[in-house]
Design an enzyme around this catalytic site. Structure first.
Site, PDB file in Angstrom:
ATOM      1  N   ASN A 196       0.988  -1.212   0.102  1.00  0.00           N
ATOM      2  CA  ASN A 196      -0.092   0.244  -0.117  1.00  0.00           C
ATOM      3  C   ASN A 196       0.881   1.107   0.051  1.00  0.00           C
ATOM      4  O   ASN A 196       1.584   1.704   1.026  1.00  0.00           O
ATOM      5  CB  ASN A 196      -0.914   0.026   1.383  1.00  0.00           C
ATOM      6  N   TRP A 197       1.108   2.001  -1.142  1.00  0.00           N
ATOM      7  CA  TRP A 197       1.879   3.154  -1.458  1.00  0.00           C
ATOM      8  C   TRP A 197       1.522   4.272  -0.767  1.00  0.00           C
ATOM      9  O   TRP A 197       2.050   5.298  -0.584  1.00  0.00           O
ATOM     10  CB  TRP A 197       2.302   3.386  -2.750  1.00  0.00           C
ATOM     11  N   LYS A 198       0.024   4.124  -0.273  1.00  0.00           N
ATOM     12  CA  LYS A 198      -0.551   5.452   0.292  1.00  0.00           C
ATOM     13  C   LYS A 198      -0.446   6.699  -0.557  1.00  0.00           C
ATOM     14  O   LYS A 198      -0.277   6.364  -1.786  1.00  0.00           O
ATOM     15  CB  LYS A 198      -0.031   5.626   1.615  1.00  0.00           C
ATOM     16  N   GLU A 200      -6.969   4.501   8.015  1.00  0.00           N
ATOM     17  CA  GLU A 200      -6.651   5.924   7.677  1.00  0.00           C
ATOM     18  C   GLU A 200      -7.904   6.568   6.899  1.00  0.00           C
ATOM     19  O   GLU A 200      -8.265   7.697   7.160  1.00  0.00           O
ATOM     20  CB  GLU A 200      -5.325   6.118   6.755  1.00  0.00           C
ATOM     21  N   GLU A 253      -5.447  -5.127  10.506  1.00  0.00           N
ATOM     22  CA  GLU A 253      -4.433  -3.988  10.606  1.00  0.00           C
ATOM     23  C   GLU A 253      -4.820  -3.074  11.931  1.00  0.00           C
ATOM     24  O   GLU A 253      -5.578  -2.378  12.112  1.00  0.00           O
ATOM     25  CB  GLU A 253      -4.487  -3.076   9.660  1.00  0.00           C
ATOM     26  N   GLY A 259       2.265   2.327  10.740  1.00  0.00           N
ATOM     27  CA  GLY A 259       3.034   3.332  10.414  1.00  0.00           C
ATOM     28  C   GLY A 259       3.980   3.616  11.895  1.00  0.00           C
ATOM     29  O   GLY A 259       4.529   4.804  11.886  1.00  0.00           O
ATOM     30  N   SER A 317       3.347  -2.292  10.415  1.00  0.00           N
ATOM     31  CA  SER A 317       4.688  -2.277  10.467  1.00  0.00           C
ATOM     32  C   SER A 317       5.470  -3.570  10.239  1.00  0.00           C
ATOM     33  O   SER A 317       6.465  -3.921  10.771  1.00  0.00           O
ATOM     34  CB  SER A 317       5.244  -1.605  11.876  1.00  0.00           C
ATOM     35  N   GLY A 321       2.611  -1.286   4.296  1.00  0.00           N
ATOM     36  CA  GLY A 321       2.832   0.308   4.133  1.00  0.00           C
ATOM     37  C   GLY A 321       4.241   0.867   3.787  1.00  0.00           C
ATOM     38  O   GLY A 321       4.896   0.643   2.398  1.00  0.00           O
ATOM     39  N   GLY A 322       4.952   1.416   4.857  1.00  0.00           N
ATOM     40  CA  GLY A 322       6.126   1.973   4.534  1.00  0.00           C
ATOM     41  C   GLY A 322       7.143   1.086   3.891  1.00  0.00           C
ATOM     42  O   GLY A 322       8.113   1.578   3.044  1.00  0.00           O
TER      43      GLY A 322
HETATM   44  C1  PEP Z   1      -1.012   0.201   6.131  1.00  0.00           C
HETATM   45  O1  PEP Z   1      -0.900   1.246   5.752  1.00  0.00           O
HETATM   46  O2  PEP Z   1      -1.514  -0.573   5.449  1.00  0.00           O
HETATM   47  C2  PEP Z   1       0.467  -0.340   6.714  1.00  0.00           C
HETATM   48  C3  PEP Z   1       0.266  -1.516   7.295  1.00  0.00           C
HETATM   49  O3  PEP Z   1       1.514   0.587   6.934  1.00  0.00           O
HETATM   50  P1  PEP Z   1       2.735   0.403   7.770  1.00  0.00           P
HETATM   51  O4  PEP Z   1       3.426  -1.132   7.128  1.00  0.00           O
HETATM   52  O5  PEP Z   1       3.583   1.406   7.132  1.00  0.00           O
HETATM   53  O6  PEP Z   1       2.414   0.043   8.829  1.00  0.00           O
END
Ligand code: PEP
Length: 255
Positions: free
Chosen positions: A9-11, A98, A168, A174, A214, A235-236
């Protein structure tokens, strides 16, 4: 045997060029053959087509991060599910925390989006997860129950074949704080039990439940080897080839 599924998920990140380079880098690193796991990337709307072209010839599929629940029409600024199909999207992420927290999306809205996306031919990554205060108050299962019931309202057992659930925990997104392997497994087991009860044991058995929050190379092995963890929503760590590829490799080697 459920096939593992890792999605990035590049957001609201990257430029067009950075996104294309990232997608090309992933395609080159992962090769052209069957990966043994499913892999998807979900860039921002404006870069979907460019990223789709960049991964052409690889097994990587492309998803969007949202869609609207109405048919195409007078809804300024929104993107309709058939438009995403039209440009080659396979997936759409719905119900991300989000969007729930910042954009005020309710379970009822998410249910409408889920139904519309499935009707258009998209597969849905449906996100659920509790906030820190809810976990601390021992409300995790109650929150998951509410989100699952509300976000899947009206969705049939047959339609569930085109859904993946992403657990999640909001406190892990994040933040660099990851659920322990045991916390993740417990929540996933609860969700699978929920599916057996509210749909049927077959739906529960085949449903893929991703963990998100994360996930990185250093914790992917432990999380992905839990019996009810069928992949990761990342995500990140999906924004760099060298961070994302080891997570895919961890999924490949996990049993
Ligand atoms: C996400 O936004 O779906 C996510 C899991 O982010 P991160 O991996 O950065 O916690």
């Amino acid at each position: 045997m459920r096939r593992k599924f890792v999605a990035g998920n590049w957001k609201m990140n990257t430029t067009r060029q950075v996104g294309v380079d990232l997608a090309k880098g992933l395609a080159a690193a992962l090769g052209t053959g069957d990966l043994g796991v499913d892999v998807a990337v979900c860039p921002p709307f404006p870069y979907l087509e460019a990223v789709k072209s960049a991964v052409a010839g690889s097994a990587i599929t492309v998803g969007a991060q949202n869609c609207y629940f109405e048919k195409p029409g007078a809804f300024t600024g929104e993107v309709a599910a058939p438009m995403l199909v039209d440009i080659g999207c396979t997936w759409v992420i719905l119900g991300h925390s989000e969007r729930r927290a910042i954009l005020g999306e309710t379970d009822a809205v998410i249910a409408k989006k889920t139904a519309t996306a499935l009707s258009a031919g998209l597969k849905v990554i449906l996100c659920v997860g509790e906030q820190l205060s809810e976990r601390q108050a021992n409300q995790t299962e109650a929150v998951l129950n509410t989100q699952m019931s509300g976000s899947l309202a009206g969705i049939t057992a047959e339609q569930m074949a085109n859904i993946v659930i992403a657990y999640e925990p909001v406190w892990a997104i994040g933040t660099g704080v990851t659920a322990t392997n045991e916390q993740a497994q417990a929540a996933h087991a609860y969700l699978r039990g929920w599916l057996a009860k509210h749909y049927n044991p077959q739906v529960a058995e085949v449903m893929r439940i991703q963990y998100g929050g994360s996930v990185k190379a250093s914790n992917a092995d432990g999380l992905l080897s839990q019996p009810d963890v069928d992949g990761a929503l990342v995500g990140g760590a999906s924004l760099k080839v060298d961070d994302f590829v080891p997570i895919v490799q961890a999924a490949r080697k996990s049993k």
